[in-house]
Design a protein around this motif. Structure first.
Motif, PDB file in Angstrom:
ATOM      1  N   LEU A 194      29.244  24.086   6.199  1.00 26.56           N
ATOM      2  CA  LEU A 194      27.847  23.980   5.759  1.00 26.56           C
ATOM      3  C   LEU A 194      26.880  24.109   6.937  1.00 26.56           C
ATOM      4  O   LEU A 194      25.817  24.725   6.829  1.00 26.56           O
ATOM      5  CB  LEU A 194      27.632  22.647   5.036  1.00 26.56           C
ATOM      6  N   TYR A 205      25.230  27.759   6.632  1.00 29.20           N
ATOM      7  CA  TYR A 205      24.040  27.494   5.816  1.00 29.20           C
ATOM      8  C   TYR A 205      22.983  26.650   6.520  1.00 29.20           C
ATOM      9  O   TYR A 205      21.942  26.364   5.931  1.00 29.20           O
ATOM     10  CB  TYR A 205      24.461  26.814   4.504  1.00 29.20           C
ATOM     11  N   GLY A 206      23.244  26.254   7.745  1.00 30.21           N
ATOM     12  CA  GLY A 206      22.253  25.473   8.484  1.00 30.21           C
ATOM     13  C   GLY A 206      22.048  24.074   7.964  1.00 30.21           C
ATOM     14  O   GLY A 206      21.008  23.458   8.224  1.00 30.21           O
ATOM     15  N   ILE A 207      23.022  23.549   7.216  1.00 31.83           N
ATOM     16  CA  ILE A 207      22.941  22.177   6.713  1.00 31.83           C
ATOM     17  C   ILE A 207      23.495  21.248   7.792  1.00 31.83           C
ATOM     18  O   ILE A 207      24.703  21.174   8.006  1.00 31.83           O
ATOM     19  CB  ILE A 207      23.740  22.013   5.399  1.00 31.83           C
ATOM     20  N   GLY A 245      17.146  31.095  -2.057  1.00 24.23           N
ATOM     21  CA  GLY A 245      15.799  30.523  -2.072  1.00 24.23           C
ATOM     22  C   GLY A 245      15.394  29.925  -3.400  1.00 24.23           C
ATOM     23  O   GLY A 245      14.205  29.696  -3.649  1.00 24.23           O
ATOM     24  N   ASN A 256      17.915  16.798   5.133  1.00 21.30           N
ATOM     25  CA  ASN A 256      17.817  18.213   5.479  1.00 21.30           C
ATOM     26  C   ASN A 256      16.452  18.814   5.159  1.00 21.30           C
ATOM     27  O   ASN A 256      16.304  20.042   5.165  1.00 21.30           O
ATOM     28  CB  ASN A 256      18.917  18.992   4.762  1.00 21.30           C
ATOM     29  N   LEU A 270      22.564  23.019  -2.393  1.00 16.45           N
ATOM     30  CA  LEU A 270      22.472  23.352  -0.968  1.00 16.45           C
ATOM     31  C   LEU A 270      22.768  24.831  -0.740  1.00 16.45           C
ATOM     32  O   LEU A 270      22.029  25.526  -0.026  1.00 16.45           O
ATOM     33  CB  LEU A 270      23.447  22.499  -0.149  1.00 16.45           C
ATOM     34  N   ILE A 271      23.827  25.332  -1.345  1.00 19.59           N
ATOM     35  CA  ILE A 271      24.191  26.733  -1.159  1.00 19.59           C
ATOM     36  C   ILE A 271      23.192  27.653  -1.860  1.00 19.59           C
ATOM     37  O   ILE A 271      22.771  28.676  -1.311  1.00 19.59           O
ATOM     38  CB  ILE A 271      25.624  26.990  -1.664  1.00 19.59           C
ATOM     39  N   LEU A 308      14.750  19.140   2.391  1.00 21.95           N
ATOM     40  CA  LEU A 308      14.799  20.076   1.265  1.00 21.95           C
ATOM     41  C   LEU A 308      14.195  19.497  -0.011  1.00 21.95           C
ATOM     42  O   LEU A 308      14.453  20.003  -1.108  1.00 21.95           O
ATOM     43  CB  LEU A 308      16.252  20.497   1.002  1.00 21.95           C
ATOM     44  N   VAL A 324      20.005  27.189  -2.561  1.00 21.75           N
ATOM     45  CA  VAL A 324      18.724  27.236  -1.844  1.00 21.75           C
ATOM     46  C   VAL A 324      18.842  28.108  -0.605  1.00 21.75           C
ATOM     47  O   VAL A 324      17.969  28.943  -0.316  1.00 21.75           O
ATOM     48  CB  VAL A 324      18.271  25.815  -1.467  1.00 21.75           C
ATOM     49  N   LYS A 325      19.921  27.940   0.142  1.00 17.34           N
ATOM     50  CA  LYS A 325      20.073  28.672   1.395  1.00 17.34           C
ATOM     51  C   LYS A 325      20.381  30.152   1.180  1.00 17.34           C
ATOM     52  O   LYS A 325      19.950  31.004   1.957  1.00 17.34           O
ATOM     53  CB  LYS A 325      21.178  28.027   2.236  1.00 17.34           C
ATOM     54  N   GLU A 326      21.129  30.484   0.128  1.00 16.69           N
ATOM     55  CA  GLU A 326      21.501  31.870  -0.113  1.00 16.69           C
ATOM     56  C   GLU A 326      20.419  32.674  -0.831  1.00 16.69           C
ATOM     57  O   GLU A 326      20.228  33.854  -0.538  1.00 16.69           O
ATOM     58  CB  GLU A 326      22.801  31.933  -0.927  1.00 16.69           C
TER      59      GLU A 326
END
Length: 320
Positions: free
Chosen positions: A67, A71-73, A136, A159, A129-130, A161, A132-134
């Motif tokens: 992560l 994904y920058g988590i 938006g 994070n 989480l995935i 978010l 949002v990151k992949e």
């Protein structure tokens, strides 16, 4: 971490084409992103870097590293005993629902106007989480377990978010969509990874089979995959859960574009398809997904015909 010169990573063709985890794990890079992983990295019998997948802490820390790296988590954890999701498989799920939203035109909608409801978000909060990151997207994650609810909230806040992910308490144990969707809300898609066993005894037997597959003495008290009762089993099992979700989805036929659920057992599918026929779903799709030796199916349905689907997209989804 043991010193090892890594060869060119092999590709895992079984995963979705956009999945960032198609290559074998580059543990040197993962440790750079998450130094906590280093003590768990070891050399296997083939002189390759790996982790002990029978060690729950090693599996959790590998997830944490994936992560962080992909994904920058930077802040992620799960409490002891809760479900530790395999990140590559969960990412596959997200990419397949993105394809579903793309429709025949093939353009995946991106940005915050794409609102997704994750039923049973869990303490791990992995799908939002995935997603949002992949892509938006924005997410609402419903959760009935109060401790999992608070833990997921903490992950979102840590994070930064909170604008993209909201964790919502499901107050009724007898409802799935009702109470999770508020009046006037619209969602492009709902997703769910339902509990698949119908009793604690069946869940324990499933755990025993996993340990035997790993070549170890069964230990149902220590699971490398974890999982609390509400995550692993419910009365009637996976089929009863999904059939109820199908019944409730009728009430949101105009406010949700697609409803989806992961189906772990092939025996579950015929009864759910029959139920969808009874409630008058306009379109039903089943999508096969695989990771390793495990085959799962994504069941998707909508009450809108093709024209209504396009009208809904034009009204509620704006690519960003």
């Amino acid at each position: 971490m043991p010193s090892k010169s890594l060869s060119v990573p092999e590709e895992k063709n079984i995963l979705h084409a956009r999945n960032k985890h198609r290559s074998r794990y580059d543990f040197s890079e993962l440790v750079k992103s998450c130094p906590e992983l280093s003590p768990f990295v070891l050399l296997n019998d083939f002189n390759e870097l790996t982790v002990d997948f029978q060690n729950s802490e090693a599996v959790k820390t590998l997830n944490k590293a994936l992560l962080a790296h992909f994904y920058g988590i930077k802040h992620w954890d799960i409490p002891a005993g809760y479900l530790c999701p395999p990140v590559p498989g969960r990412a596959d799920h997200v990419h397949y629902i993105a394809d579903l939203l793309a429709g025949p035109e093939g353009e995946i909608p991106r940005g915050k106007s794409v609102k997704v409801l994750d039923i049973g978000v869990g303490a791990n909060c992995i799908y939002p989480l995935i997603g949002v990151k992949e892509y938006g997207w924005t997410f609402v994650g419903s959760e009935i377990d109060p401790f999992a609810y608070r833990f997921a909230e903490n992950i979102v806040e840590a994070n930064s978010l909170s604008k993209a992910i909201r964790i919502r308490k499901q107050k009724s144990s007898s409802h799935i969509l009702e109470g999770a969707i508020y009046p006037g809300e619209t969602f492009a898609l709902t997703m769910c990874n339902p509990p698949f066993h119908n009793s604690a005894k069946e869940a324990a037997a499933g755990a025993e089979r996993k340990w035997k597959q790993l070549g170890k003495k069964p230990n149902t008290d220590i699971l490398n995959f974890g999982g609390m009762n509400a995550e692993l089993w419910c009365e009637g099992g996976e089929e009863r859960f999904v059939r109820q979700m199908i019944e409730e989805s009728v009430h949101f036929s105009k406010t949700c574009l697609w409803f989806t659920s992961l189906i772990s057992k092939k025996e579950t599918l015929p009864g759910c398809l029959h139920k969808l026929k009874l409630v008058g779903a306009a379109e039903v799709r089943t999508i096969d997904m695989a990771q390793g030796h495990k085959i799962s199916r994504l069941l998707a349905w909508t009450f809108m015909d093709k024209q209504a689907q396009q009208n809904w997209k034009d009204l509620y989804i704006k690519n960003q």
